[in-house]
Design an enzyme around this catalytic site. Sequence first.
Site, PDB file in Angstrom:
ATOM      1  N   ALA B   8     101.712  65.501  56.921  1.00 25.38           N
ATOM      2  CA  ALA B   8     101.753  66.590  55.937  1.00 25.38           C
ATOM      3  C   ALA B   8     100.645  66.388  54.912  1.00 25.38           C
ATOM      4  CB  ALA B   8     103.112  66.619  55.224  1.00 25.38           C
ATOM      5  N   CYS B   9      99.937  67.461  54.617  1.00 25.44           N
ATOM      6  CA  CYS B   9      98.874  67.388  53.610  1.00 25.44           C
ATOM      7  C   CYS B   9      99.030  68.560  52.637  1.00 25.44           C
ATOM      8  CB  CYS B   9      97.493  67.397  54.266  1.00 25.44           C
ATOM      9  SG  CYS B   9      97.076  68.958  55.053  1.00 25.44           S
ATOM     10  N   PRO B  10      98.315  68.530  51.509  1.00 25.91           N
ATOM     11  CA  PRO B  10      98.580  69.511  50.453  1.00 25.91           C
ATOM     12  C   PRO B  10      98.393  70.978  50.876  1.00 25.91           C
ATOM     13  CG  PRO B  10      97.235  67.722  49.598  1.00 25.91           C
ATOM     14  CD  PRO B  10      97.338  67.523  51.076  1.00 25.91           C
ATOM     15  N   THR B  16      96.875  68.073  58.398  1.00 23.39           N
ATOM     16  CA  THR B  16      98.189  67.828  59.001  1.00 23.39           C
ATOM     17  C   THR B  16      98.056  67.775  60.528  1.00 23.39           C
ATOM     18  OG1 THR B  16      99.232  69.017  57.198  1.00 23.39           O
ATOM     19  CG2 THR B  16     100.528  68.771  59.209  1.00 23.39           C
TER      20      THR B  16
END
Lengths: 845, 99
Positions: B8-10, B16
Amino acid sequence: MPQNSDISTRFVFDCPLASGLHARPASHLSEVANQFLSECRLTNLRNGQVANVKSVLAIVAADVRLGDRCELDTSGTDQQIAFDGLRRFIEKDLPRCDVPLAGIAEFTRSTTPPRLLELAKASCIFGTPVSRGLGRGKVVILRRMPLPSSLEAGNGVSPQHELERIQQAIIAVRQRIGEKLKYSLTPTGTAILQADLAMASDVFLVEKLKEQVLRGMSAAQAVVGVGEFFIALLQKSESEYVRQRSSDIEEICLQLLGEVHPSATPVAIVVLHEPSVLVTETLAPQQLLELDRKWVRGLVLEHAAETSHAVLLARSLGIPTLAGVRNGRVVLREGIEVVVDANRGFVVPHSSLEVQRFYDREQKTLERRKAAHSTTAKHLAVTSDGTRIEVAANVAAGEEVTLAFENGADSIGLFRTEMLFLGRDGAPLEEEQYAIYLAAVRAASGRPVIIRTFDVGGDKQVPYLKSASEDNPFLGCRGARLYAEHQDLLQTQLRAILRASVAGPIQVMAPMISSVEEMLEFKSAIEQAKLDLGQKAIPFASDIKIGLMIEVPSLAFLVEQLSAQVDFFSIGTNDLIQYFVAADRTNAAVSSLYSSSHPGFLRFLKQVVGQFRRAGKWIGMCGDMAADPRNLPLLLGLGLDEISVPPSEVHLLKREIGNLRASECISTLDRAISCRTSTEVDELLSARASERMAPLLSEELVLLESTSQTKEEVMQEMVDAFYIAHRTEDRQLFEEALWAREAVYSTGLGYGFATPHCKTDAVASDSICVLRLNEPINWDSVDGEQVRMVVLLALRNSEDGANHMQVFSTLARKLMNDDFRQHLLKFDNAPQVIMFLSEQLGIQR
Amino acid sequence: MRIVAVTACPTGIAHTYMAAARLEKVAKTFGHEIKVETQGAMGIENKLTESDIRQAQIAIFAVDIEVEGKERFHGVKVIQVPLQDALKSPEAIFAKIQR
C-alpha cells in the site's frame, strides 16, 4: 492642560491585525478620534513612536505591527468620552477592520511560481492576470508624475491667501475622491478610496502645510515640501508595507499640487524605442493609445482595476496584463529586462540563464499550443457522422469580438448591447454606438453578427430609464416591454445598427417578446429607423435580418404566426427555464427546481425546435445551457442550427462535437425526455460524457527526443505536453500535485525508469504520458541510477476511475518486467509506442 | 515457505502494484509461495482470506500507510518494511525472513 496621569484614560492593547495598523485600519481609527476635541495619542511601546490618533499618516508612521503593545491616552475637555469611544472601537471593531480586500472572481491569482523558476531563485512578483499572454521587454515606469524637486520661491504672497488656496485644494481633492467613491463598484475600490479620503484631510498633513505657508512659502512649495517630508518619514519605517505607502501620499500631494499650481504639475511623456513593459499605478486608456503599440509588450498595473477601460483595451489589443501588482513601481527597477507571464500571473526579471531557458521553452510550448488550437478553430464543428452545427460566441463588448474569432467562433450569436447603457449617466449617442457596432462587424469580416437591442429591467437596472419600482421585476417591464416608453433610445440604437449593417451581415434581435403584437411593433420601429435614414440619404442594408429571443414559453404556441414575421430565432434558456418551471433561479430556496435537465423542459425544447425548423426557420440557442459540454448530446439531438457560448468555451465545444455522433444524440435526447427526474437526466449525461473522455494514450503525450536536463525540466515538459494537448489548463496545480507525490519519496523505480504520478482534477482526463531522454538524468532513483525513460500517470479525482485504474495498475506491474521495459525503450516513433502499450495494457483503440 | 503480503502506498496508483509484482517475482526465485494483497486506488484486491493467513508462516507489510484490516493478522508473525524496500531490495527482505 490637564495632567494626564489619570489611570482611567490610559489603555494598553496589543495590535490584533496581521498586517499591522496600515492605512485602511488607521483611517477608521482616526475617523473615531476626529469625533472628539481631546488630544488622542498612541504610543508604540515597541519603538517609542508617538502618534496623533487623529492623523492617519501619524498612525501609519508609528509602524504598529501585529502584536505590538501600544498605549492610548486622551487629554482634553472630553477626554473620558474620547477614551471610552476609542477603547470600544479598538476592542470591538479594530480586529475586524482589516477584512482582506475582495479578489476577482473571474481571474484567480496564483501565489506559487513554477518549480523551475523557484529553483532558479527567480523573484516572481505576483498579480492578477487580466489579459492573458506572455511578453518580454524592459521596464518603463510610468510615474504619473514625480513631485517636482523644486519650485521657484514664492515671492510677495500673503500667507493668508496661500492658506486659503490650500484649504480649497483639499476640498477639491476630497470632492473628487468622494465622486469616485460614489461610483466605486467593488469593496476593494471603496476601501482604498476611503483611506485616500482620510489621508487627503489628515490633520498632521494639514498642520504641516499650514506651518510651511506661515513661514512664507507659496502653497505649491508647501505641498511639495510637505510631500517630501512625509515620503521621507514613511520610507524610514521598518515595515516594508509602510514604506510602500509613500506612493499614496505622493499621489495625494500631486493632486493637491494640481489644484494650487496646475502648470507645475508635470505630464509624463514617454517615447518607447524598444520592447517595453510598462509599470504604472493606473493607466488611462488615452495614455495607452498614445504609446507606440509595437513596443508595448506587457502591462503591470498596481491597482486591481480588473474592469477598467484600460484593462478592456489592453485585452482587445492582446497586451499581456497583470493588475493588482502591489508596489510594482517600487520592486521593479527602470530598465531591467522582465517577462510578464500573464498566463500564470506574475512578472519576473529575465536575468539568469535559467529564467531565459525556461521562457525559451515556454515560448515554444505556447506556439505549439496555439498551432494545435487554430487547427480546431479553423474547422467547422461537425459530428463524426457529418452533422454540422455552428458554434458562435456571446459577447458583451466590442473588444470581445476579436477574442471570440481567435478562439474559433463561426459567428457572433449574441452581442449584448445593454452593457453600453449600464454604469453611466445617460444613454450612448448614435455615433458612439455606430462606432462600436461598426468595429464589431469589421472584426467579424463577413461572418454574421447578431445584435440584440438593449435588454434592461429585471435584474439589470439603468438609473436614467427611471422605471417605477416593481414587486416582481422578472414579470414586469423588461426587455422589449420598455421600448414603447423609450422609443427615442430604441430608434437611436436601431439607426446605429442599420448604419453599421452596410459593412457586413448584421442581424438584429429583440429580447423578451411574448406576443405577436410586440414583434409587429418592433418591426415597425425598424421601418421607422429605415425611413429616417432614407430621408437623410444615409446608407443601410435594407434586407437586414430580424429575429427574436425565445425566452417566454407562450411563443411555442405561436410558431406559424411568428414564422411569417421573423427570419430567425434564438433560444435564451436562462429566462426560458425560469418562466417554464416558475422558479427564480436567483432564489436559493427554489433554485433546485431550476434545471436545464428537467425532462419536461427537454420535451418542450424538442417540440419548439422541431416546429420552427419545419417552418423553415433558422434556430439557435444562446443561454447557459448551450455552454455546458455535458449538454452537447441534447443540443445536437435537438437539431439546432447554432449554439452561442462564451468565447472561452468555443474551442472546447468544437472539439467535443467532433467526438459525438448525431444519430446517437437523437436517441440520447429521447432517453432523457423519458427520464422521470432531472437527476436521472444528469446521470445519463454524465455517463455519456465519460464515454467520450479523451483516450488514455495519445501521440501528443509521447515525447521521444527529450532534451530536458533535470528532473524539474522533465516534469515541466510533460506538464506542457498536457497543456499543448488541452488536457490541462492549470499547469501549476498539476505540477504541484506531481511534486507533492515526489516529496514522499522519489518515483525513480530503478532500471533507468521513473513513474511520476498523481491524482488531480487539474487534468481534463485520465492520461498516460511517456518521455524518453536523449541524455539520462538524475531522479534520485532507488538504485541510484540515472533515468532514461519517464512514464507519467495522471488520474482525475472526480471521475469514477475504476476502468483506468485497472490499466494503470497493469502498467505499474508490467514496468517491473525486464522485457516490457526493454521494449519500451527502443521504439522510433509515437504510434509504435501507442500500439505496444495498447496491446500490453488491453486498451481498445 | 508460505508467505502472505500486503502492499500500500499513499496515492495507490503505481507503487502498490509495482511492489506487489516485485515481491511475487523475487519470492519465486527464493522458492517461496506468496500471495500479495494490494490496497490501492482500486481498493483491496487479491484479498487474503482467513485460511491464506492461517497457513502462512509469515506476513510482509510493504506499506507507507496503515494496513486495512490489520486485525486479520493476529497470531501471525508480521514484518513491516517501507514499501520502497520491496522495490529496492526485496532480496534483503526474504533473506531476513530465512534467518
